[in-house]
Design a protein around this motif. Structure first.
Motif, PDB file in Angstrom:
ATOM      1  N   HIS A 191     -70.796  84.350 -35.705  1.00 53.89           N
ATOM      2  CA  HIS A 191     -71.258  83.776 -34.441  1.00 53.89           C
ATOM      3  C   HIS A 191     -71.686  84.864 -33.457  1.00 53.89           C
ATOM      4  CE1 HIS A 191     -69.851  79.962 -35.924  1.00 53.89           C
ATOM      5  NE2 HIS A 191     -68.624  80.421 -36.061  1.00 53.89           N
ATOM      6  N   ASP A 192     -70.769  85.676 -33.077  1.00 52.26           N
ATOM      7  CA  ASP A 192     -71.054  86.698 -32.076  1.00 52.26           C
ATOM      8  C   ASP A 192     -69.847  87.607 -31.966  1.00 52.26           C
ATOM      9  OD1 ASP A 192     -69.194  85.879 -29.728  1.00 52.26           O
ATOM     10  OD2 ASP A 192     -70.209  84.022 -30.251  1.00 52.26           O
ATOM     11  N   THR A 193     -70.019  88.723 -31.322  1.00 53.20           N
ATOM     12  CA  THR A 193     -68.893  89.607 -30.998  1.00 53.20           C
ATOM     13  C   THR A 193     -68.758  89.735 -29.488  1.00 53.20           C
ATOM     14  OG1 THR A 193     -69.247  90.843 -33.044  1.00 53.20           O
ATOM     15  CG2 THR A 193     -67.889  91.894 -31.364  1.00 53.20           C
ATOM     16  N   THR A 194     -69.894  89.837 -28.809  1.00 48.64           N
ATOM     17  CA  THR A 194     -69.883  89.979 -27.347  1.00 48.64           C
ATOM     18  C   THR A 194     -70.590  88.820 -26.652  1.00 48.64           C
ATOM     19  OG1 THR A 194     -71.925  91.287 -27.433  1.00 48.64           O
ATOM     20  CG2 THR A 194     -69.846  92.493 -27.544  1.00 48.64           C
ATOM     21  N   GLY A 195     -70.986  87.798 -27.398  1.00 45.97           N
ATOM     22  CA  GLY A 195     -71.738  86.679 -26.847  1.00 45.97           C
ATOM     23  C   GLY A 195     -72.813  86.252 -27.843  1.00 45.97           C
ATOM     24  N   TRP A 196     -73.408  85.083 -27.592  1.00 43.17           N
ATOM     25  CA  TRP A 196     -74.372  84.522 -28.545  1.00 43.17           C
ATOM     26  C   TRP A 196     -75.579  85.425 -28.770  1.00 43.17           C
ATOM     27  CZ3 TRP A 196     -73.111  80.884 -31.792  1.00 43.17           C
ATOM     28  CH2 TRP A 196     -72.109  79.988 -31.457  1.00 43.17           C
ATOM     29  N   ARG A 197     -75.895  86.281 -27.810  1.00 50.23           N
ATOM     30  CA  ARG A 197     -77.058  87.167 -27.952  1.00 50.23           C
ATOM     31  C   ARG A 197     -76.697  88.500 -28.602  1.00 50.23           C
ATOM     32  NH1 ARG A 197     -81.353  84.988 -25.546  1.00 50.23           N
ATOM     33  NH2 ARG A 197     -81.005  83.351 -24.001  1.00 50.23           N
ATOM     34  N   HIS A 198     -75.475  88.606 -29.055  1.00 46.15           N
ATOM     35  CA  HIS A 198     -75.010  89.853 -29.667  1.00 46.15           C
ATOM     36  C   HIS A 198     -75.841  90.211 -30.905  1.00 46.15           C
ATOM     37  CE1 HIS A 198     -72.177  92.946 -30.994  1.00 46.15           C
ATOM     38  NE2 HIS A 198     -72.249  92.425 -32.209  1.00 46.15           N
TER      39      HIS A 198
END
Length: 243
Positions: A191-198
């Motif tokens: 999915h993500d690590t720091t947010g959806w735009r990761h």
């Protein structure tokens, strides 16, 4: 590692179908979660891809998500008032059982190799929820492919192992957050690590490569917004072309 041993794909088409099938061997269909497409649409998807192209798919949200979930806004026909409080959470109500039957129909048309129960974080490991999951999975017709389960939130590892073994479920995780209790049937959703735009770093992708190394036919499905680029970089890394 031979890249053909790892099934790399995206959660959702993201790019055109014609372009997608040239780049990836598998797609996880998201539409079946929000509002299942018509038989005609599903048939077109199946017939317009190579015979060895693989579909996995999410179960309709009516099975897993409570009627208060904001995801229901994407239904073409709003839930009737009578269904409020009767859907989600693996209830065995007529509404949920009908939703599961439609999920199975979609899986048959797509010849899906796996169906995913993606649960909201609100589906916690309470005694009631565990019993509902047990009752539902043990009573309903199973798809031809595997049943995947992605619990959100914190579930005890011992309970996850117990349920996956008892109900023949594949435990789905984001490997950047935790590890699966069914490594012999690995299905990762990133999915993500720091947010959806990761954008996954090279180090993260190398770690991912090392995690799947030696596992039998693992699936690695990217679900972050920049997923196409990340998946292609990961494929390059598997083939030895990446850094």
């Amino acid at each position: 590692m031979d890249p053909v041993d790892v099934r790399v794909g995206l959660c959702g088409w993201t790019v055109s179908q014609a372009s997608y099938v040239r780049r990836f061997p598998v797609v996880e269909v998201q539409n079946t979660f929000y509002d299942p497409p018509t038989d005609a649409v599903l048939t077109r998807w199946r017939t317009q891809v190579p015979a060895d192209f693989e579909f996995t798919m999410k179960a309709w949200q009516i099975v897993t998500h409570e009627s208060s979930s904001p995801t229901y806004r994407r239904l073409k026909q709003p839930l009737p008032e009578s269904a409020h409080g009767q859907v989600g959470g693996f209830r065995t109500t007529p509404e949920v059982l009908a939703g599961w039957e439609r999920t199975l129909e979609c899986a048959r048309i797509l010849k899906a190799t796996a169906v995913l129960f993606q649960c909201p974080s609100s589906f916690r490991p309470t005694k009631e929820n565990v019993q509902r999951l047990r009752d539902f999975v043990s009573q309903v017709e199973r798809p031809a492919g595997r049943l995947l389960w992605e619990p959100r939130g914190k579930w005890p590892t011992s309970l996850l192992k117990e349920l996956c073994a008892e109900l023949d479920l594949v435990h789905v995780v984001d490997p950047m957050q935790t590890e699966t209790v069914t490594p012999e049937q690995t299905y990762y959703r990133l999915h993500d690590t720091t947010g959806w735009r990761h954008v996954h770093t090279d180090d993260e992708l190398r770690r991912l490569r090392d995690l799947v190394d030696g596992r039998p036919k693992p699936y690695v499905m990217f679900n972050n917004i920049p997923r196409t680029g990340d998946a292609e970089r990961f494929l390059a890394l598997l083939s030895g072309d990446g850094r």
